[in-house]
Design a protein around this motif. Structure first.
Motif, PDB file in Angstrom:
ATOM      1  N   GLU A 154      38.718  60.906  15.135  1.00 16.05           N
ATOM      2  CA  GLU A 154      39.896  60.067  15.299  1.00 16.05           C
ATOM      3  C   GLU A 154      39.888  59.406  16.679  1.00 16.05           C
ATOM      4  O   GLU A 154      39.596  60.050  17.683  1.00 16.05           O
ATOM      5  N   ASP A 193      39.757  52.485  17.232  1.00  9.24           N
ATOM      6  CA  ASP A 193      40.822  53.497  17.206  1.00  9.24           C
ATOM      7  C   ASP A 193      40.988  54.030  15.773  1.00  9.24           C
ATOM      8  O   ASP A 193      42.083  53.990  15.194  1.00  9.24           O
ATOM      9  N   GLN A 228      41.638  55.922  12.459  1.00 10.09           N
ATOM     10  CA  GLN A 228      42.681  56.864  12.068  1.00 10.09           C
ATOM     11  C   GLN A 228      42.281  57.584  10.775  1.00 10.09           C
ATOM     12  O   GLN A 228      41.527  57.028   9.972  1.00 10.09           O
TER      13      GLN A 228
END
Lengths: 113, 110
Positions: free
Chosen positions: B15, B78, B80
């Motif tokens: 993550e 980034d 997720q």
């Protein structure tokens, strides 16, 4: 974009029976496409449905097994005939808006028992 | 026969990291390139399209196209856990059907 309504979303069928999947588009399109996606696999094109003419089938798919109707520019059906467990899969209808993009219906998850 | 190739994965990233997905295609006449995301049990949804060489950014997603190398990539910044899905590359040539790659399964680890 295009909004495509596909039904049923899922079904469990007995072997030897047939299931007809419906696909409705919110705008007129020249061609509609039917795909099969087996578990964990990519999309496999079954056929291209043109309004007013017979569907064009890809290698390995035949009209007797997967008859397709295309009565107008917003609607198509795919029938999976004489089903066997090997037909268990997700079936997807799709439309392509020129070079803009391809859009898909929600899919029909078919299980044959 | 026109082909679109992708690594099947799974590609696992932690993550917050950058996920890099790659795609090559065989038809030099291809003009339009697309990335689709497909969650398990759902139909593919369009996330990016790119038509000219270079980069195209949309939020956390960047598509990169190099026609000379016949190469398309998708970067997800980034990353997720909700990005965990299969990503399909698709290629279109004017007047012809879309050709889809086999997909790369991405797993973003919390």
């Amino acid at each position: 974009s295009a909004v495509i309504s596909q039904k049923p979303s899922r079904d469990i069928c007995q072997r030897g029976t047939s299931l007809t999947i419906q696909c409705q588009v919110d705008s007129q399109v020249t061609m509609m496409f039917w795909y099969r996606q087996q578990p964990g696999q990519s999309l496999t094109l079954i056929a291209t449905a043109n309004q007013g003419s017979e569907a064009t089938y890809e290698s390995g798919f035949v009209i007797d097994k997967f008859p397709i109707s295309r009565p107008n520019l917003t609607f198509s059906t795919l029938t999976v005939s004489n089903m066997s467990p090997e037909d268990s899969s997700i079936y997807l209808c799709s439309v392509e808006l020129g070079e803009v993009a391809a859009f898909f219906g929600q899919g029909t998850r078919l299980t044959v028992v | 026969q026109k082909e679109v190739e992708q690594n099947s994965g799974p590609l696992s990233v932690p993550e917050g990291a950058i996920a890099s997905l790659n795609c090559t295609y065989s038809d030099r006449g291809s003009q339009s390139f697309f990335w689709y995301r497909q969650y398990s049990g759902k139909s593919p949804e369009l996330i990016m399209s790119i038509y000219s060489n270079g980069d195209k950014e949309d939020g956390r997603f960047t598509a990169q196209l190099n026609k000379a190398s016949q190469y398309v990539s998708l970067l997800i910044r980034d990353s997720q856990p909700s990005d965990s899905a299969t990503y399909l590359c698709a290629v279109n040539t004017y007047g012809q059907n879309f050709v889809f790659g086999p997909g790369t399964r991405l797993s973003v680890l919390p």
